[in-house]
Design a protein around this motif. Structure first.
Motif, PDB file in Angstrom:
ATOM      1  N   MET A   1       0.838  -1.198   0.000  1.00 28.20           N
ATOM      2  CA  MET A   1       0.000   0.000   0.000  1.00 28.20           C
ATOM      3  C   MET A   1       0.876   1.251   0.000  1.00 28.20           C
ATOM      4  SD  MET A   1      -3.220  -1.167   0.138  1.00 28.20           S
ATOM      5  CE  MET A   1      -4.363  -0.070   0.953  1.00 28.20           C
ATOM      6  N   ASP A   2       1.942   1.233   0.805  1.00 28.47           N
ATOM      7  CA  ASP A   2       2.867   2.379   0.825  1.00 28.47           C
ATOM      8  C   ASP A   2       3.493   2.603  -0.544  1.00 28.47           C
ATOM      9  OD1 ASP A   2       2.324   2.547   3.499  1.00 28.47           O
ATOM     10  OD2 ASP A   2       4.347   2.075   4.192  1.00 28.47           O
ATOM     11  N   GLU A   3       3.927   1.525  -1.170  1.00 36.61           N
ATOM     12  CA  GLU A   3       4.586   1.646  -2.474  1.00 36.61           C
ATOM     13  C   GLU A   3       3.644   2.216  -3.524  1.00 36.61           C
ATOM     14  OE1 GLU A   3       6.039  -2.207  -3.422  1.00 36.61           O
ATOM     15  OE2 GLU A   3       7.610  -2.173  -1.881  1.00 36.61           O
ATOM     16  N   ARG A   4       2.404   1.815  -3.485  1.00 36.80           N
ATOM     17  CA  ARG A   4       1.454   2.283  -4.489  1.00 36.80           C
ATOM     18  C   ARG A   4       1.206   3.789  -4.362  1.00 36.80           C
ATOM     19  NH1 ARG A   4      -4.029  -0.668  -6.579  1.00 36.80           N
ATOM     20  NH2 ARG A   4      -5.001   1.130  -7.568  1.00 36.80           N
ATOM     21  N   VAL A   5       1.156   4.283  -3.140  1.00 34.01           N
ATOM     22  CA  VAL A   5       0.877   5.697  -2.917  1.00 34.01           C
ATOM     23  C   VAL A   5       2.153   6.527  -2.900  1.00 34.01           C
ATOM     24  CG1 VAL A   5      -0.161   7.342  -1.284  1.00 34.01           C
ATOM     25  CG2 VAL A   5      -1.227   5.124  -1.657  1.00 34.01           C
ATOM     26  N   GLY A   6       3.292   5.885  -2.575  1.00 33.25           N
ATOM     27  CA  GLY A   6       4.544   6.621  -2.443  1.00 33.25           C
ATOM     28  C   GLY A   6       4.618   7.388  -1.144  1.00 33.25           C
ATOM     29  N   ALA A   7       3.996   6.831  -0.089  1.00 33.62           N
ATOM     30  CA  ALA A   7       3.955   7.486   1.218  1.00 33.62           C
ATOM     31  C   ALA A   7       3.936   6.410   2.299  1.00 33.62           C
ATOM     32  CB  ALA A   7       2.715   8.371   1.323  1.00 33.62           C
ATOM     33  N   ARG A   8       4.122   6.830   3.558  1.00 35.31           N
ATOM     34  CA  ARG A   8       3.964   5.924   4.692  1.00 35.31           C
ATOM     35  C   ARG A   8       2.538   6.082   5.204  1.00 35.31           C
ATOM     36  NH1 ARG A   8       8.082   4.648   8.052  1.00 35.31           N
ATOM     37  NH2 ARG A   8       6.526   3.285   9.015  1.00 35.31           N
ATOM     38  N   LEU A   9       1.756   5.008   5.161  1.00 35.76           N
ATOM     39  CA  LEU A   9       0.362   5.055   5.567  1.00 35.76           C
ATOM     40  C   LEU A   9       0.182   4.368   6.918  1.00 35.76           C
ATOM     41  CD1 LEU A   9      -1.335   4.089   2.175  1.00 35.76           C
ATOM     42  CD2 LEU A   9      -0.701   6.372   3.011  1.00 35.76           C
ATOM     43  N   PHE A  10      -0.579   5.018   7.784  1.00 35.98           N
ATOM     44  CA  PHE A  10      -0.869   4.479   9.109  1.00 35.98           C
ATOM     45  C   PHE A  10      -2.384   4.447   9.281  1.00 35.98           C
ATOM     46  CE2 PHE A  10       3.250   6.516   9.210  1.00 35.98           C
ATOM     47  CZ  PHE A  10       4.058   5.559   9.815  1.00 35.98           C
ATOM     48  N   PHE A  11      -2.944   3.244   9.389  1.00 35.22           N
ATOM     49  CA  PHE A  11      -4.391   3.074   9.369  1.00 35.22           C
ATOM     50  C   PHE A  11      -4.959   2.964  10.780  1.00 35.22           C
ATOM     51  CE2 PHE A  11      -2.892   1.580   5.283  1.00 35.22           C
ATOM     52  CZ  PHE A  11      -3.815   2.116   4.398  1.00 35.22           C
ATOM     53  N   LYS A  12      -5.961   3.767  11.060  1.00 31.29           N
ATOM     54  CA  LYS A  12      -6.720   3.660  12.306  1.00 31.29           C
ATOM     55  C   LYS A  12      -7.937   2.794  12.005  1.00 31.29           C
ATOM     56  CE  LYS A  12      -7.722   4.707  16.587  1.00 31.29           C
ATOM     57  NZ  LYS A  12      -7.096   3.877  17.651  1.00 31.29           N
ATOM     58  N   CYS A  13      -7.908   1.552  12.458  1.00 30.02           N
ATOM     59  CA  CYS A  13      -8.862   0.533  12.017  1.00 30.02           C
ATOM     60  C   CYS A  13     -10.123   0.522  12.875  1.00 30.02           C
ATOM     61  CB  CYS A  13      -8.190  -0.830  11.999  1.00 30.02           C
ATOM     62  SG  CYS A  13      -6.839  -0.938  10.809  1.00 30.02           S
ATOM     63  N   GLU A  14     -10.984   1.492  12.628  1.00 31.66           N
ATOM     64  CA  GLU A  14     -12.241   1.577  13.366  1.00 31.66           C
ATOM     65  C   GLU A  14     -13.227   0.489  12.962  1.00 31.66           C
ATOM     66  OE1 GLU A  14     -13.072   4.148  16.026  1.00 31.66           O
ATOM     67  OE2 GLU A  14     -10.961   3.562  15.911  1.00 31.66           O
ATOM     68  N   ASN A  15     -12.911  -0.266  11.922  1.00 26.56           N
ATOM     69  CA  ASN A  15     -13.700  -1.456  11.606  1.00 26.56           C
ATOM     70  C   ASN A  15     -13.591  -2.497  12.719  1.00 26.56           C
ATOM     71  OD1 ASN A  15     -10.948  -1.501  10.491  1.00 26.56           O
ATOM     72  ND2 ASN A  15     -11.437  -3.609   9.921  1.00 26.56           N
ATOM     73  N   MET A 257      -5.278   6.037  -3.309  1.00 23.92           N
ATOM     74  CA  MET A 257      -4.877   5.080  -4.332  1.00 23.92           C
ATOM     75  C   MET A 257      -4.968   5.678  -5.734  1.00 23.92           C
ATOM     76  SD  MET A 257      -3.914   2.367  -2.769  1.00 23.92           S
ATOM     77  CE  MET A 257      -3.534   3.007  -1.146  1.00 23.92           C
ATOM     78  N   ASP A 258      -5.933   6.555  -5.954  1.00 22.44           N
ATOM     79  CA  ASP A 258      -6.125   7.175  -7.265  1.00 22.44           C
ATOM     80  C   ASP A 258      -5.328   8.465  -7.438  1.00 22.44           C
ATOM     81  OD1 ASP A 258      -7.803   5.158  -8.011  1.00 22.44           O
ATOM     82  OD2 ASP A 258      -9.464   6.452  -8.602  1.00 22.44           O
ATOM     83  N   GLY A 259      -4.548   8.807  -6.427  1.00 22.16           N
ATOM     84  CA  GLY A 259      -3.736  10.022  -6.529  1.00 22.16           C
ATOM     85  C   GLY A 259      -4.546  11.299  -6.567  1.00 22.16           C
ATOM     86  N   ARG A 260      -5.720  11.292  -5.966  1.00 19.63           N
ATOM     87  CA  ARG A 260      -6.571  12.478  -5.978  1.00 19.63           C
ATOM     88  C   ARG A 260      -6.006  13.583  -5.074  1.00 19.63           C
ATOM     89  NH1 ARG A 260      -9.844  13.142  -9.851  1.00 19.63           N
ATOM     90  NH2 ARG A 260     -11.401  14.170  -8.548  1.00 19.63           N
ATOM     91  N   ILE A 261      -5.184  13.182  -4.116  1.00 16.78           N
ATOM     92  CA  ILE A 261      -4.485  14.134  -3.248  1.00 16.78           C
ATOM     93  C   ILE A 261      -3.022  13.716  -3.201  1.00 16.78           C
ATOM     94  CG2 ILE A 261      -4.276  15.061  -0.913  1.00 16.78           C
ATOM     95  CD1 ILE A 261      -7.224  14.587  -0.510  1.00 16.78           C
ATOM     96  N   ASP A 262      -2.132  14.657  -3.367  1.00 21.50           N
ATOM     97  CA  ASP A 262      -0.702  14.365  -3.397  1.00 21.50           C
ATOM     98  C   ASP A 262      -0.153  14.267  -1.977  1.00 21.50           C
ATOM     99  OD1 ASP A 262       1.939  13.997  -4.014  1.00 21.50           O
ATOM    100  OD2 ASP A 262       2.300  16.078  -4.648  1.00 21.50           O
ATOM    101  N   VAL A 263       0.299  13.070  -1.604  1.00 22.66           N
ATOM    102  CA  VAL A 263       0.899  12.856  -0.283  1.00 22.66           C
ATOM    103  C   VAL A 263       2.276  12.191  -0.421  1.00 22.66           C
ATOM    104  CG1 VAL A 263      -1.294  12.748   0.970  1.00 22.66           C
ATOM    105  CG2 VAL A 263      -0.340  10.650  -0.041  1.00 22.66           C
ATOM    106  N   ALA A 264       2.883  12.305  -1.588  1.00 24.62           N
ATOM    107  CA  ALA A 264       4.163  11.616  -1.846  1.00 24.62           C
ATOM    108  C   ALA A 264       5.198  11.968  -0.791  1.00 24.62           C
ATOM    109  CB  ALA A 264       4.673  12.007  -3.227  1.00 24.62           C
ATOM    110  N   GLY A 265       5.823  10.910  -0.247  1.00 25.05           N
ATOM    111  CA  GLY A 265       6.894  11.086   0.713  1.00 25.05           C
ATOM    112  C   GLY A 265       6.454  11.465   2.109  1.00 25.05           C
TER     113      GLY A 265
END
Length: 287
Positions: A1-15, A257-265
């Motif tokens: 997931m990080d590689e696809r977005v080009g960022a470090r993602l941290f998920f808060k799993c409220e599910n 995932m669709d790059g609608r907002i730029d969060v690279a790096g």
């Protein structure tokens, strides 16, 4: 997931939260704040499911009645959850006007307190604890993103994140087919929700007054996403992360995932809002 977005993602799993969604936070905060005499008359809300279940649980925890107005097209899994938790359901037409009218009638009939699903300061404050916990666990983030329906979660997230990390970017995502919050944020005028038609049933609400004020004051960027992108993100999370999320939760993931907002790096917090899915009607199944 990080590689696809080009960022470090941290998920808060409220599910994985009680009742399967972040809504347990705001509902408990609001119900536990009621004084004894007011609480004894019970509580009422209108909701497509997640707040309904959360309020049912909070009311059961306090030993009071919960009257729940639900649209007739609410997902079966969410209806069953409310019933398991002791909520008294009244069905209505699938419109905001019908929901509000039915809830008002219950208030008038028995004096129960309306706990609005998103446009209530105590509910908003409770929802903000998800972002507080994420930041406490992860530390500094460059950005945080959540989906927007009525604005309760996004408003609480924005307040908490900006207070704890003044330089953080506050990001929001919404279905393109239910984009009243996006239009409101862009124009500065709270826009009406006009026949929202999205798979993300938890986001078919109209942006609340409190949410509108908070988003206008604190939000840095906003993206809308297609129905196809929502389904693809939901399935990707299942395949890659091995957890089930509902379409509403997938909206924020889809924007990244669709790059609608730029969060690279960047280090990005993502609120996965819930995981209440009708497993007999997964959106990528034929028929």
């Amino acid at each position: 997931m990080d590689e696809r977005v080009g960022a470090r993602l941290f998920f808060k799993c409220e599910n994985l939260q009680r009742t399967g969604a972040f809504k347990a936070r705001g509902a408990h905060n609001a119900v536990l704040a009621l004084d004894e005499a007011v609480a004894a008359r019970g509580v009422v809300t209108h909701s497509s499911g997640n707040h309904a279940a959360a309020l049912s649980l909070a009311a059961r925890t306090r030993g009071i009645a919960a009257h729940i107005v639900m649209p007739a097209n609410a997902p079966a899994a969410k209806i069953e959850s409310v019933r398991r938790l002791g909520g008294h359901i009244e069905f209505c037409a699938p419109t905001i006007q019908a929901r509000e009218a039915a809830a008002a009638a219950i208030v008038a009939a028995n004096g129960a307190t309306l706990i609005h699903p998103y446009d209530d300061p105590l509910v908003i404050a409770g929802q903000g604890t998800a972002a507080m916990e994420l930041i406490a666990d992860i530390g500094a983030l460059d950005a945080i993103i959540a989906p927007v329906g009525g604005g309760g979660l996004m408003g609480g997230t924005a307040v908490a994140a900006r207070h704890l990390l003044p330089g953080i970017r506050i990001l929001a995502a919404e279905p393109a087919q239910a984009d009243d919050a996006y239009r409101s944020w862009r124009s500065g005028i709270r826009a009406p929700g006009i026949a929202p038609d999205t798979i993300a049933d938890g986001l078919r609400t109209t942006l609340g007054v409190h949410g509108f004020v908070l988003l206008r004051a604190l939000l840095d960027d906003f993206a809308t996403v297609s129905e196809g992108a929502i389904v693809a993100a939901m399935r990707l999370v299942w395949e890659v992360m091995k957890i089930v999320i509902e379409p509403s939760a997938a909206v924020a993931v889809a924007a990244l995932m669709d790059g609608r907002i730029d969060v690279a790096g960047q280090r990005v917090g993502v609120i996965l809002t819930g995981g209440n899915v009708d497993l007999d009607r997964l959106p990528w199944q034929a028929g």
